[in-house]
Motif scaffolding. Sequence first.
Motif, PDB file in Angstrom:
ATOM      1  N   GLU A  40       7.738  -2.669   2.275  1.00 30.74           N
ATOM      2  CA  GLU A  40       8.848  -3.261   3.011  1.00 30.74           C
ATOM      3  C   GLU A  40       9.445  -4.390   2.199  1.00 30.74           C
ATOM      4  OE1 GLU A  40       7.835  -4.655   6.992  1.00 30.74           O
ATOM      5  OE2 GLU A  40       9.429  -6.134   6.739  1.00 30.74           O
ATOM      6  N   ILE A  41      10.766  -4.467   2.221  1.00 30.44           N
ATOM      7  CA  ILE A  41      11.409  -5.631   1.638  1.00 30.44           C
ATOM      8  C   ILE A  41      12.187  -6.295   2.755  1.00 30.44           C
ATOM      9  CG2 ILE A  41      13.165  -6.433   0.015  1.00 30.44           C
ATOM     10  CD1 ILE A  41      12.067  -4.441  -1.950  1.00 30.44           C
ATOM     11  N   GLY A  42      11.745  -7.478   3.107  1.00 26.91           N
ATOM     12  CA  GLY A  42      12.281  -8.118   4.298  1.00 26.91           C
ATOM     13  C   GLY A  42      13.519  -8.931   4.024  1.00 26.91           C
TER      14      GLY A  42
ATOM     15  N   PHE B 211      13.132 -13.993  -1.882  1.00 29.18           N
ATOM     16  CA  PHE B 211      12.680 -12.622  -1.817  1.00 29.18           C
ATOM     17  C   PHE B 211      11.427 -12.560  -0.964  1.00 29.18           C
ATOM     18  CE2 PHE B 211       9.749  -9.401  -3.441  1.00 29.18           C
ATOM     19  CZ  PHE B 211      10.522  -8.267  -3.270  1.00 29.18           C
ATOM     20  N   ARG B 212      11.354 -11.525  -0.151  1.00 27.92           N
ATOM     21  CA  ARG B 212      10.158 -11.367   0.656  1.00 27.92           C
ATOM     22  C   ARG B 212       9.861  -9.869   0.735  1.00 27.92           C
ATOM     23  NH1 ARG B 212       7.808 -11.582   5.965  1.00 27.92           N
ATOM     24  NH2 ARG B 212       9.636 -10.592   6.861  1.00 27.92           N
ATOM     25  N   GLY B 213       8.671  -9.511   0.360  1.00 35.02           N
ATOM     26  CA  GLY B 213       8.346  -8.093   0.364  1.00 35.02           C
ATOM     27  C   GLY B 213       6.882  -7.841   0.618  1.00 35.02           C
ATOM     28  N   ILE B 214       6.572  -6.650   1.076  1.00 34.19           N
ATOM     29  CA  ILE B 214       5.183  -6.269   1.328  1.00 34.19           C
ATOM     30  C   ILE B 214       4.864  -5.085   0.417  1.00 34.19           C
ATOM     31  CG2 ILE B 214       3.519  -5.528   3.055  1.00 34.19           C
ATOM     32  CD1 ILE B 214       5.369  -6.808   5.151  1.00 34.19           C
ATOM     33  N   PHE B 215       3.779  -5.211  -0.304  1.00 35.13           N
ATOM     34  CA  PHE B 215       3.384  -4.177  -1.250  1.00 35.13           C
ATOM     35  C   PHE B 215       1.995  -3.677  -0.924  1.00 35.13           C
ATOM     36  CE2 PHE B 215       6.256  -7.040  -3.381  1.00 35.13           C
ATOM     37  CZ  PHE B 215       7.153  -6.188  -3.992  1.00 35.13           C
ATOM     38  N   LYS B 216       1.775  -2.489  -1.358  1.00 39.46           N
ATOM     39  CA  LYS B 216       0.416  -1.942  -1.285  1.00 39.46           C
ATOM     40  C   LYS B 216      -0.042  -1.761  -2.717  1.00 39.46           C
ATOM     41  CE  LYS B 216      -2.198   1.752   0.850  1.00 39.46           C
ATOM     42  NZ  LYS B 216      -2.072   3.044   1.518  1.00 39.46           N
TER      43      LYS B 216
ATOM     44  N   GLY C 214      -5.364  -3.096  -1.469  1.00 38.79           N
ATOM     45  CA  GLY C 214      -4.970  -4.046  -0.450  1.00 38.79           C
ATOM     46  C   GLY C 214      -3.481  -4.138  -0.277  1.00 38.79           C
ATOM     47  N   ILE C 215      -3.100  -4.870   0.720  1.00 36.59           N
ATOM     48  CA  ILE C 215      -1.687  -5.071   1.016  1.00 36.59           C
ATOM     49  C   ILE C 215      -1.352  -6.525   0.710  1.00 36.59           C
ATOM     50  CG2 ILE C 215       0.005  -5.178   2.881  1.00 36.59           C
ATOM     51  CD1 ILE C 215      -1.602  -2.738   4.061  1.00 36.59           C
ATOM     52  N   ILE C 216      -0.328  -6.689  -0.113  1.00 34.54           N
ATOM     53  CA  ILE C 216       0.054  -8.041  -0.516  1.00 34.54           C
ATOM     54  C   ILE C 216       1.408  -8.369   0.079  1.00 34.54           C
ATOM     55  CG2 ILE C 216       0.229  -9.629  -2.458  1.00 34.54           C
ATOM     56  CD1 ILE C 216      -0.689  -7.483  -4.281  1.00 34.54           C
ATOM     57  N   ILE C 217       1.521  -9.577   0.494  1.00 38.89           N
ATOM     58  CA  ILE C 217       2.818 -10.073   0.941  1.00 38.89           C
ATOM     59  C   ILE C 217       3.273 -11.099  -0.079  1.00 38.89           C
ATOM     60  CG2 ILE C 217       4.065 -11.273   2.745  1.00 38.89           C
ATOM     61  CD1 ILE C 217       1.742 -10.191   4.595  1.00 38.89           C
TER      62      ILE C 217
ATOM     63  N   LEU D 102       1.830 -15.817  -2.447  1.00 38.45           N
ATOM     64  CA  LEU D 102       1.236 -14.486  -2.428  1.00 38.45           C
ATOM     65  C   LEU D 102       0.058 -14.493  -1.467  1.00 38.45           C
ATOM     66  CD1 LEU D 102       0.802 -12.362  -5.524  1.00 38.45           C
ATOM     67  CD2 LEU D 102      -1.176 -12.627  -4.092  1.00 38.45           C
ATOM     68  N   VAL D 103       0.058 -13.556  -0.563  1.00 42.27           N
ATOM     69  CA  VAL D 103      -1.021 -13.513   0.425  1.00 42.27           C
ATOM     70  C   VAL D 103      -1.573 -12.102   0.485  1.00 42.27           C
ATOM     71  CG1 VAL D 103      -1.632 -13.894   2.832  1.00 42.27           C
ATOM     72  CG2 VAL D 103       0.131 -15.287   1.786  1.00 42.27           C
ATOM     73  N   PHE D 104      -2.880 -12.002   0.482  1.00 43.23           N
ATOM     74  CA  PHE D 104      -3.524 -10.711   0.693  1.00 43.23           C
ATOM     75  C   PHE D 104      -3.747 -10.530   2.187  1.00 43.23           C
ATOM     76  CE2 PHE D 104      -4.472 -11.273  -3.734  1.00 43.23           C
ATOM     77  CZ  PHE D 104      -4.416  -9.983  -4.225  1.00 43.23           C
ATOM     78  N   LYS D 105      -3.277  -9.390   2.681  1.00 43.68           N
ATOM     79  CA  LYS D 105      -3.398  -9.185   4.116  1.00 43.68           C
ATOM     80  C   LYS D 105      -4.815  -8.759   4.493  1.00 43.68           C
ATOM     81  CE  LYS D 105      -0.186  -7.971   7.686  1.00 43.68           C
ATOM     82  NZ  LYS D 105       0.908  -7.125   8.109  1.00 43.68           N
ATOM     83  N   ASN D 106      -5.492  -8.123   3.577  1.00 43.38           N
ATOM     84  CA  ASN D 106      -6.875  -7.734   3.845  1.00 43.38           C
ATOM     85  C   ASN D 106      -7.721  -8.127   2.640  1.00 43.38           C
ATOM     86  OD1 ASN D 106      -5.755  -5.949   2.061  1.00 43.38           O
ATOM     87  ND2 ASN D 106      -7.005  -4.246   2.738  1.00 43.38           N
ATOM     88  N   ASP D 107      -8.998  -7.891   2.725  1.00 44.31           N
ATOM     89  CA  ASP D 107      -9.888  -8.181   1.611  1.00 44.31           C
ATOM     90  C   ASP D 107      -9.743  -7.047   0.590  1.00 44.31           C
ATOM     91  OD1 ASP D 107     -11.888  -8.925  -0.037  1.00 44.31           O
ATOM     92  OD2 ASP D 107     -13.489  -8.133   1.230  1.00 44.31           O
TER      93      ASP D 107
END
Lengths: 391, 440
Positions: free
Chosen positions: B57-59, B66-71, B133-136, B147-152
């Motif tokens: 997702e690119i929010g 810029f704000r985006g969610i990556f896997k 993982g999923i990074i924001i 940069l934030v990791f949504k999970n471990d």
Amino acid sequence: MREFMDSVLRSFYKSTGWKEDNFYENVVSTSEDFPIPTDLKFNIASKSTDYTATSLVVSNSGVINGSIAYLYSSSPLKDLLGTADISLQEAIASYKVIRPPSITNGQTDLNKEFQSQSLYYGRMYFPGSALEAMVIKRISQSSQLLVKCVSSDKLKNNGTMTFYFQQDSGRFAREFIYSTNESLFGLRCLYNFSQGAERLNTALYNNSSLSLGCELWYGVLNMSPGVSTSMRYSTQSTATGQPLTMTLALNPLLGHISSTYSVKTSANSTFSSRYDFNLFSYDSDLAFGCELWKYKSNDISLPIRKVNPVLVPHSKHSSYDQSVLEAFESLVKDTDFSSVIKLSTGINDRNLKLAWEGKYKDFLISSGVDIRFKSQVPEVQTCGLQIQYRS
Amino acid sequence: MSCDIKWNFDKKLMESWSKELLDDALNSGSKSNFLTSKITINDLNFGNIAPEVEILEIGDIANDKFRGIFKIKYYGDSFIELKTSIQANLLNVYIKNSKQELNGDFTLPNFKLAKESFSIPLIIKLSDIQLSGIIIVVFSKLKGLTLVFKNDPLENINVNSSFQNVEIIENFLQKKIEIQIRDLFRDVLPSVLNKLSQKYTTSNLINQLYQQRKNSEINDNSNNGNIDNKRILLSEINPMEPELSPANMLRLSTLIKSRQSFGLNILPMNDVIQRQNLHKFTNQNEIFKKKINISYLNKFINNNSNMNNILIQISKIQSNFYLNENKRDNLKKRKIKLNNKRQKENDKMESIDLKSNDSSKTLIDEEQLKSNEIKIIQPSTNKSHSIESQTMDLNYKPILHFYNRPNSPSTTTSTKSHKFTNIGLGYNWMDSPPPPYQQL
């Protein structure tokens, strides 16, 4: 330079007849390295009565901090002298002459009735207002309880307490230790061997001792064990009266061996060496230290003795030997010294520790520097100055 | 959407650079008493397999944010080898820890040879690193990269050490390192990246302007061969001017205080744009974006005669500022005659009444407000170097108001001054801290 509290403790032990040298804690204290002051420290203490004393410390090591201490002793601290009257040998920790313990079989002590003595000591640090306290309570002629504690809201569990139960029967001394910090248990003991001459009672005067001791530690919460064992032999040369001490210590867990040899070569000089070796890693280290005392006046009379070439049979120790030993001791005790220079160096550390301690007017001054030669340019590791005045 | 990452970059360069970076990161801070030497990196290899990145997702996307969610998925063959030495005598560690904690050794028993230090060299090789993982990723010019990791993200790691044959130590190390690496992804990596990104983005516009000016100057002077490297700061031109002038601070606090009221009707804030309405303002005032540029600053510094023009321009921008959301009519300007002495001094100054738009009933008496009004003073030609253009009566003490207030878009009252922004050289809106990011 002895801290004020150390002097008080020594004085208390002396007045209550407690021999702290007969414990494993002090088994290698003769050859121990001297500390270098790390800051600028000013200590004023006063013995208001024979039973109470006060001490104020202000120190500067980047930030200014200090402490106030009060103490009460039920036994008069007659040996605690002011810095104006005290001799330098008393005020400065130096070569420790080990005396063989007076092994009593409870006969001489019957004359003197045992009195339970105690010492209470409290010290408040500022800023931070950490509080430390110590209580010593003599339980019987041969045992005492020592409690040390630190209280501060910054610490884990708001503080730490350490209990020592010490027993000393002359021949055998042991301590049980428990510290609330990580729930540490400890056992230390020291045994003094009786020697041939003493056993056969052929010696009129015997001044050598052989001791063997060990320590066992176990921290329950952090599962940290510790073991070491030590042997100490201390004697005095019958020819010149110079005392010497040898120790051999072993840590069987880590395979570490440490041997020391210290000798007081004359009334104003002491030399000491230490050799360390590790059986597992083959690490070794050689360290060397010396102490040179400076006389106050130039006219000194060293004990010059003619050595009698005639060999005296071993069993016939004369009172003459005793007089030599005592002459050396009294010479060390009675000479007026003005200052002392202490030096120590080690091969592994590649450093030179230099300390100067002395008396200026009524003040005791201790200064030192630790220089490291590891890199091309020698760098000063620590340096400091301490000034003490007490009345 | 997934991306194809080219993994054939110059690894030698990258490896030496990251070695340095890691060396700094590993040895910075207070060293644990468990370690007896510093940690060195023996070997570092990025491997040949590239990580897989998928854009979820690119929010938010713009020039400066810029704000985006990556896997992200990594099953590569990279490894790292570390070398250090550890203290084998736990009692030694215990003593050192206690000394640090207790700040002395009063309650510590006097240990003899039992405390002797014994260090063992330790080599650790971390390989088979598997991440998923999923990074924001949030990037803004002001705040840098977050940069934030949504999970471990750590799925697997293989720890090989020089204690391979001792199972207890091996397991212990495996556990400890796994915890450490999870910690690294959670705390250390985001903070390091954030710090690093702040070097490249800038929260300080002025610095960037100067940099550009310097560059352009070098280009200009390259023909003459006479390069002036000296930087000129605003504070050098006018050393008396603080970063945020006290008059402005006071003005802000007065405005805030006027909102600390139970009244339903409050004074509108005329020369203030609230942050939630900022985008409208910037859209309306395209002139602002165009006019403040580097050439302005160049002229401003190089040529003093142009300064008045620039200051007038700035004051024009400021007066544009007074336009409120609803009202776009011209502001009432009023000359004040307080007394004769002041008038002589300030005969060229124009001021605006704070209370110009207020028509509702208030408990504040008119006289008090009049005597304590805030004045915006046009820059006078006599003081050519003075940027401080606003003065204010310091004796203004707002009383607690109880008056009717229409429904206001900003019902929340805050005492934080950064909620209010304004334009001027003394308090650039770019310098003011941004609003907190949305909770991710």
